[in-house]
Design a protein around this motif. Structure first.
Motif, PDB file in Angstrom:
ATOM      1  N   PRO A 187       4.156  40.065  19.695  1.00 36.05           N
ATOM      2  CA  PRO A 187       3.272  39.266  20.549  1.00 36.05           C
ATOM      3  C   PRO A 187       4.015  38.688  21.749  1.00 36.05           C
ATOM      4  N   GLY A 188       3.391  38.796  22.922  1.00 29.70           N
ATOM      5  CA  GLY A 188       3.973  38.242  24.138  1.00 29.70           C
ATOM      6  C   GLY A 188       4.823  39.228  24.916  1.00 29.70           C
ATOM      7  N   ARG A 189       5.329  40.258  24.262  1.00 26.94           N
ATOM      8  CA  ARG A 189       6.152  41.252  24.965  1.00 26.94           C
ATOM      9  C   ARG A 189       5.254  42.192  25.759  1.00 26.94           C
ATOM     10  N   LYS A 233      -3.548  41.289  27.085  1.00 30.55           N
ATOM     11  CA  LYS A 233      -3.361  40.774  28.431  1.00 30.55           C
ATOM     12  C   LYS A 233      -2.728  41.829  29.325  1.00 30.55           C
ATOM     13  N   SER A 234      -3.213  41.925  30.559  1.00 32.69           N
ATOM     14  CA  SER A 234      -2.626  42.828  31.550  1.00 32.69           C
ATOM     15  C   SER A 234      -1.641  42.060  32.415  1.00 32.69           C
ATOM     16  N   TYR A 240       0.935  45.984  29.424  1.00 31.19           N
ATOM     17  CA  TYR A 240       0.042  45.201  28.569  1.00 31.19           C
ATOM     18  C   TYR A 240       0.834  44.458  27.497  1.00 31.19           C
ATOM     19  N   SER A 241       0.271  43.325  27.063  1.00 33.61           N
ATOM     20  CA  SER A 241       0.879  42.562  25.972  1.00 33.61           C
ATOM     21  C   SER A 241      -0.208  42.020  25.067  1.00 33.61           C
ATOM     22  N   TRP A 242       0.169  41.683  23.830  1.00 30.90           N
ATOM     23  CA  TRP A 242      -0.757  41.120  22.851  1.00 30.90           C
ATOM     24  C   TRP A 242      -0.724  39.612  22.984  1.00 30.90           C
TER      25      TRP A 242
END
Length: 242
Positions: A187-189, A233-234, A240-242
């Motif tokens: 997550p977040g990467r 998220k773009s 993209y990231s979660w």
């Protein structure tokens, strides 16, 4: 049914995976001595959270890799190292930091709060008080609210390759599953389109546009369960990231 964003759960046959099936928030426990270990462990169990332990020098690395809900640091005399660590955390992360200490000297408390901590626990400690303080912080933290409610669990079952939210299984393709698994595993990467293309190479050669199409479909399916959450998220120009 109203859902809130929650963390990844892996299913598997090993003991660690089975322990994480409840989708519990993780509390990173830093530098805790043997004298405090039983006390802290009992407190964290009372609020049904997972425990991850490390020393001062590995704290930032564990925050990046594990995304804990709270960082709990034991302060020992002298306090300079722990205060400096809190300042480092606060420069790059916006997550709750709690200090626990044997001493309640005013200067130490002031230095700790000036470093950016959220709470300072000291005095005649008992597990219930520590648990209540940590629970109060979790309630105020939007990113962890859903983790306290198992009905909102986001689950990835690697054995069956099924994804579910709040008990509802998503109807996704094999390619969508692989992309979602890669994103949610960290997550977040931010993953580039090229990295996501490579994770699909077992299916067939794919283009960046194909990845974008899979992402669009995943967003639509996730949004159908709760349109108020941006699951994927773009990041313009990156991926993209979660």
């Amino acid at each position: 049914m109203k859902l809130r964003a929650s963390a990844l759960n892996w299913s598997g046959k090993d003991k660690e995976s089975m322990n994480k099936i409840a989708n519990l928030p993780t509390i990173l426990v830093v530098n805790v001595s043997d004298a405090f270990k039983v006390l802290v462990d009992e407190a964290i169990r009372l609020i049904n959270c997972d425990i991850l332990r490390c020393d001062n020098k590995n704290t930032l690395k564990n925050i990046r890799k594990k995304s804990p809900a709270i960082v709990l640091i034991q302060c020992r005399y002298p306090f300079e190292e722990e205060v400096g660590l809190c300042k480092e955390i606060r420069r790059v992360h916006n997550l709750p930091v709690v200090m626990i200490a044997e001493t309640s000297k005013e200067k130490n408390r002031l230095d700790a709060f000036e470093s950016g901590i959220d709470d300072y626990i000291t005095g005649l400690l008992n597990p219930k008080e520590i648990a209540l303080r940590l629970r109060a912080i979790l309630r105020r933290c939007p990113a962890t609210k859903a983790l306290l409610n198992p009905q909102n669990a986001f689950l990835i079952n690697k054995d069956t390759q099924q994804v579910s939210i709040g008990g509802i299984v998503l109807d996704i393709t094999r390619c969508e599953y692989r992309i979602l698994l890669m994103l949610a595993s960290c997550p977040g990467r931010v993953f580039t389109r090229e990295q996501l293309c490579r994770c699909l190479h077992k299916e067939r050669r794919v283009s960046s546009r194909t990845v974008d199409s899979h992402i669009k479909n995943l967003r639509a399916k996730l949004s159908a369960l709760d349109p108020s959450i941006q699951f994927i998220k773009s990041t313009y120009g990156l991926g993209y990231s979660w």
